[in-house]
Design a protein around this motif. Structure first.
Motif, short mmCIF file in Angstrom:
data_model
loop_
_atom_site.label_atom_id
_atom_site.label_comp_id
_atom_site.label_asym_id
_atom_site.label_seq_id
_atom_site.Cartn_x
_atom_site.Cartn_y
_atom_site.Cartn_z
N THR A 32 82.86 -53.69 40.18
CA THR A 32 82.00 -53.82 39.00
C THR A 32 81.90 -55.28 38.55
OG1 THR A 32 82.56 -51.58 38.27
CG2 THR A 32 81.63 -53.07 36.62
N ALA A 33 83.03 -55.99 38.63
CA ALA A 33 83.06 -57.39 38.16
C ALA A 33 82.50 -58.37 39.19
CB ALA A 33 84.50 -57.78 37.81
N ASN A 34 82.45 -57.95 40.45
CA ASN A 34 82.06 -58.91 41.49
C ASN A 34 80.94 -58.43 42.40
OD1 ASN A 34 84.41 -61.04 41.30
ND2 ASN A 34 85.43 -59.05 41.22
N SER A 48 92.12 -46.39 43.15
CA SER A 48 90.68 -46.14 43.06
C SER A 48 90.06 -46.84 41.86
CB SER A 48 90.43 -44.63 42.97
OG SER A 48 89.05 -44.35 42.82
N GLU A 49 90.73 -46.75 40.71
CA GLU A 49 90.23 -47.40 39.50
C GLU A 49 90.24 -48.92 39.64
OE1 GLU A 49 88.76 -46.07 36.87
OE2 GLU A 49 88.93 -44.15 37.94
N ALA A 50 91.25 -49.45 40.31
CA ALA A 50 91.34 -50.90 40.52
C ALA A 50 90.19 -51.38 41.40
CB ALA A 50 92.68 -51.26 41.15
N ILE A 51 89.85 -50.60 42.43
CA ILE A 51 88.74 -50.96 43.31
C ILE A 51 87.42 -50.93 42.53
CG2 ILE A 51 87.39 -50.18 45.30
CD1 ILE A 51 90.03 -49.19 46.53
N LYS A 52 87.24 -49.90 41.72
CA LYS A 52 86.02 -49.79 40.91
C LYS A 52 85.87 -51.00 39.98
CE LYS A 52 85.68 -44.75 40.64
NZ LYS A 52 85.77 -43.57 39.73
N ALA A 53 86.98 -51.38 39.33
CA ALA A 53 86.94 -52.51 38.39
C ALA A 53 86.59 -53.80 39.11
CB ALA A 53 88.29 -52.64 37.69
#
Length: 224
Positions: free
Chosen positions: A75-77, A67-72
């Motif tokens: 957010t960046a793209n 979940s955190e990886a998806i959020k990151a």
């Protein structure tokens, strides 16, 4: 607010000279997420339940780390996918209507779908047609079958909660069992009486009880 957003027609308002302003119309799909089940706030409003698709108890991610990886990543793209998708639709002259009508036809022919409402078919088709269109752009690949199976299974589950007559009957029986002291055989009580094998409830008391049970319009329940 839900009625306003999903009705697709704005309010009719008058100009200063008394003439009616042009009424705005739209057709859109709104996605919203939250911690609380929106149906908990709809009472037993069947009209709204036909307009809202509620996806609940679905594990969208496999772990907190995922979940955190998806959020990151988002957010960046964020911001480029939608513009690229819209550009494709216009520059490639995509036949959106064809995708939409095809998606509706697939839903109509699906024997696993328990509902036969054209309104629901069209709303579900927006999701499945968009998934097919997105795949054809080759910008992003999505699992169309998984998306289709998800919306169909969730709609079948939701359809079971839309039978307002069945729900009202079950809830009313529970209410009468829990409040047997309010009604008795051979005498007229506060809410009604028993005549043979029939429980008779006064109309005004039935309206009051149904509202207490969360059914906003007793007239609709009585018709059903």
């Amino acid at each position: 607010m839900l009625y306003t957003l999903t009705e697709g027609v704005g309010r009719s308002r008058a100009r200063s000279d008394g003439r009616l302003r042009e009424v705005s119309t739209w057709s859109t799909t709104i996605l919203s997420s939250g911690e609380l089940d929106i149906f908990n706030r709809l009472s037993e409003n069947t009209g709204l339940k036909m307009r809202v698709f509620n996806f609940r108890d679905i594990p969208w991610t496999e772990s907190a780390d995922q979940s955190e990886a998806i959020k990151a990543c988002i957010t960046a793209n964020h911001g480029w996918l939608l513009s690229a998708f819209i550009e494709y639709l216009f520059t490639e002259d995509a036949d959106i209507e064809h995708y939409f009508e095809e998606a509706i036809e697939v839903l109509r022919d699906d024997s696993n779908l328990t509902i036969t409402s054209e309104r629901v078919f069209k709303k579900l088709a927006v999701i499945t047609a968009t998934a097919n269109l997105l795949n054809d752009t080759e910008i992003l690949e999505v699992d169309v079958k998984a998306i289709y199976d998800l919306v169909v299974s969730q709609e079948n589950e939701a359809n079971q909660t839309r039978d307002i007559a069945k729900q009202a009957h079950e809830r009313l029986m529970q209410y009468l069992l829990a409040n047997q002291s309010l009604i008795s055989s051979g005498s007229r009580s506060k809410i009604g009486y028993i005549e043979g094998q029939t429980v008779c409830i006064y109309r005004d008391q039935l309206t009051k009880i149904l509202k207490e049970l969360g059914f906003e319009d007793a007239r609709i329940v009585r018709k059903k």
